[in-house]
Design a protein around this motif. Structure first.
Motif, short mmCIF file in Angstrom:
data_model
loop_
_atom_site.label_atom_id
_atom_site.label_comp_id
_atom_site.label_asym_id
_atom_site.label_seq_id
_atom_site.Cartn_x
_atom_site.Cartn_y
_atom_site.Cartn_z
N MET A 1 43.69 16.97 38.56
CA MET A 1 43.69 17.08 39.95
C MET A 1 43.48 18.54 40.22
SD MET A 1 46.70 16.34 42.73
CE MET A 1 46.21 15.28 43.81
N LEU A 2 42.48 18.70 41.13
CA LEU A 2 41.91 20.08 41.39
C LEU A 2 43.17 20.60 42.31
CD1 LEU A 2 38.25 19.69 42.01
CD2 LEU A 2 39.49 20.70 40.00
N ARG A 3 43.40 22.10 42.35
CA ARG A 3 44.19 22.81 42.90
C ARG A 3 43.42 23.08 44.32
NH1 ARG A 3 46.07 28.15 43.74
NH2 ARG A 3 44.32 29.06 42.66
N GLN A 4 44.14 23.10 45.30
CA GLN A 4 43.43 23.61 46.65
C GLN A 4 43.32 24.94 46.54
OE1 GLN A 4 45.48 22.26 49.88
NE2 GLN A 4 43.76 23.06 51.36
N ARG A 5 42.01 25.57 46.86
CA ARG A 5 41.85 26.92 47.12
C ARG A 5 42.48 27.47 48.29
NH1 ARG A 5 35.77 28.89 46.74
NH2 ARG A 5 36.27 29.75 48.50
N ASP A 6 42.95 28.84 48.18
CA ASP A 6 43.83 29.70 49.08
C ASP A 6 42.44 29.91 50.22
OD1 ASP A 6 46.15 29.82 47.73
OD2 ASP A 6 45.33 31.44 46.66
N ALA A 7 43.15 29.96 51.34
CA ALA A 7 42.15 30.57 52.63
C ALA A 7 41.47 31.64 52.29
CB ALA A 7 42.88 30.42 53.87
N ARG A 8 40.07 31.75 52.56
CA ARG A 8 39.48 32.91 52.58
C ARG A 8 39.37 33.42 53.84
NH1 ARG A 8 40.15 31.36 47.68
NH2 ARG A 8 38.68 31.51 46.25
N HIS A 9 39.21 34.82 54.06
CA HIS A 9 38.96 35.42 55.30
C HIS A 9 37.82 36.36 55.06
CE1 HIS A 9 42.80 34.13 56.87
NE2 HIS A 9 43.49 34.28 55.59
N SER A 10 36.85 36.26 55.84
CA SER A 10 35.65 37.12 55.71
C SER A 10 35.82 38.57 56.60
CB SER A 10 34.40 36.25 56.47
OG SER A 10 34.16 35.34 55.76
N VAL A 11 35.35 39.48 55.70
CA VAL A 11 35.73 40.80 56.06
C VAL A 11 34.60 41.49 55.87
CG1 VAL A 11 38.25 40.81 56.20
CG2 VAL A 11 37.27 41.49 54.14
N LEU A 12 34.41 42.86 56.31
CA LEU A 12 33.48 43.93 55.74
C LEU A 12 34.44 45.13 55.89
CD1 LEU A 12 30.01 43.30 57.65
CD2 LEU A 12 30.52 43.30 55.25
N ILE A 13 34.91 45.51 54.82
CA ILE A 13 35.86 46.50 54.89
C ILE A 13 35.32 47.63 53.53
CG2 ILE A 13 38.37 47.54 54.15
CD1 ILE A 13 39.23 44.47 55.31
N ARG A 14 35.17 48.99 53.83
CA ARG A 14 34.88 49.80 52.85
C ARG A 14 36.06 50.19 52.12
NH1 ARG A 14 31.00 54.41 55.17
NH2 ARG A 14 29.37 53.52 54.12
N GLY A 15 35.75 50.40 50.71
CA GLY A 15 36.65 50.95 49.74
C GLY A 15 36.07 51.67 48.64
N ARG A 16 36.98 51.97 47.85
CA ARG A 16 36.61 52.81 46.62
C ARG A 16 37.26 51.98 45.35
NH1 ARG A 16 33.18 56.85 46.32
NH2 ARG A 16 34.54 58.43 45.20
N MET A 17 36.52 52.10 44.37
CA MET A 17 36.80 51.17 43.17
C MET A 17 36.76 52.08 41.87
SD MET A 17 35.05 47.65 41.70
CE MET A 17 33.75 48.81 40.94
N ARG A 18 37.68 51.87 41.04
CA ARG A 18 37.61 52.42 39.89
C ARG A 18 37.71 51.23 38.79
NH1 ARG A 18 38.87 57.42 38.35
NH2 ARG A 18 40.22 57.80 40.18
N ALA A 19 36.61 51.16 37.91
CA ALA A 19 36.59 50.37 36.78
C ALA A 19 36.38 50.98 35.39
CB ALA A 19 35.44 49.23 37.01
N GLY A 20 37.48 51.79 35.10
CA GLY A 20 37.23 52.16 33.58
C GLY A 20 36.33 53.55 33.78
N GLY A 21 35.78 54.01 34.86
CA GLY A 21 35.15 55.23 35.10
C GLY A 21 35.48 55.94 36.54
N PRO A 22 34.50 56.64 37.02
CA PRO A 22 34.75 57.15 37.97
C PRO A 22 34.71 56.35 39.36
CG PRO A 22 32.47 57.71 37.54
CD PRO A 22 33.15 56.89 36.39
N LEU A 23 35.27 56.95 40.55
CA LEU A 23 35.28 55.84 41.84
C LEU A 23 33.94 55.81 42.15
CD1 LEU A 23 38.38 57.75 43.49
CD2 LEU A 23 38.38 55.46 42.69
N THR A 24 33.87 54.55 42.47
CA THR A 24 32.25 54.24 43.23
C THR A 24 32.65 53.29 44.61
OG1 THR A 24 32.67 52.05 42.14
CG2 THR A 24 31.31 53.63 40.89
N ASP A 25 31.83 53.40 45.52
CA ASP A 25 31.97 52.88 46.80
C ASP A 25 31.88 51.37 46.53
OD1 ASP A 25 32.43 55.06 48.39
OD2 ASP A 25 29.99 55.61 48.22
N VAL A 26 32.53 50.54 47.28
CA VAL A 26 32.61 49.12 47.24
C VAL A 26 32.64 48.46 48.90
CG1 VAL A 26 33.39 48.46 44.75
CG2 VAL A 26 35.08 49.04 46.88
#
Length: 157
Positions: A1-26
């Protein structure tokens, strides 16, 4: 049986991300209680751990899918959806009869900066009251000493 997905909320939010290197805009495109879809100049590879810095939060997660510029992460902790949406947190009713309150946002709804400023103001007020009380106490002691001395001088004259 498939698990029901959590509710998604559409947004447009600026942030910064670090993925093993320098911060980048996301840009966060949608959120659920356990994940996010983000867009960046270059999506990190599947399996990469990322740290997403938002105005009031830091979210840590692992990339579970990745395409050209968009990717999805499963977060380590619950995502503060209501704070990201700028709405008050609802009181949720769990599977039992007990009420469960979302504790991810401050009760007053103020930001951490506002709370710090308020704390500093209260600290200043307390310090001012303590100094005023000490000055009043020492003024009273000085008055009593001078009044006793004046009374002795008056009785000797």
């Amino acid at each position: 049986m498939l698990r029901q997905r959590d509710a998604r909320h559409s947004v447009l939010i600026r942030g910064r991300m670090r993925a093993g290197g320098p911060l980048t805009d996301v840009c966060i495109r949608n959120v659920s209680k356990n994940g996010m879809m983000l867009q960046a100049p270059e999506a990190p590879e599947r399996g990469t751990f990322v740290e997403v810095r938002l105005p009031e939060d830091v979210v840590v997660g692992q990339v579970v899918w990745s395409s050209d510029r968009r990717f999805g992460i499963k977060t380590r902790d619950r995502v503060p959806i209501w704070r990201l949406l700028g709405k008050p947190s609802p009181v949720e009713r769990g599977s039992g009869s007990a009420l469960r309150i979302d504790m991810t946002r401050p009760v007053s709804g103020r930001s951490r900066g506002d709370a710090r400023a308020s704390g500093r103001s209260m600290e200043f007020l307390f310090l001012a009251m303590a100094i005023t009380t000490a000055v009043g106490f020492f003024a009273f002691l000085g008055y009593e000493a001078l009044s006793g001395l004046t009374q002795q001088i008056t009785t000797h004259l």
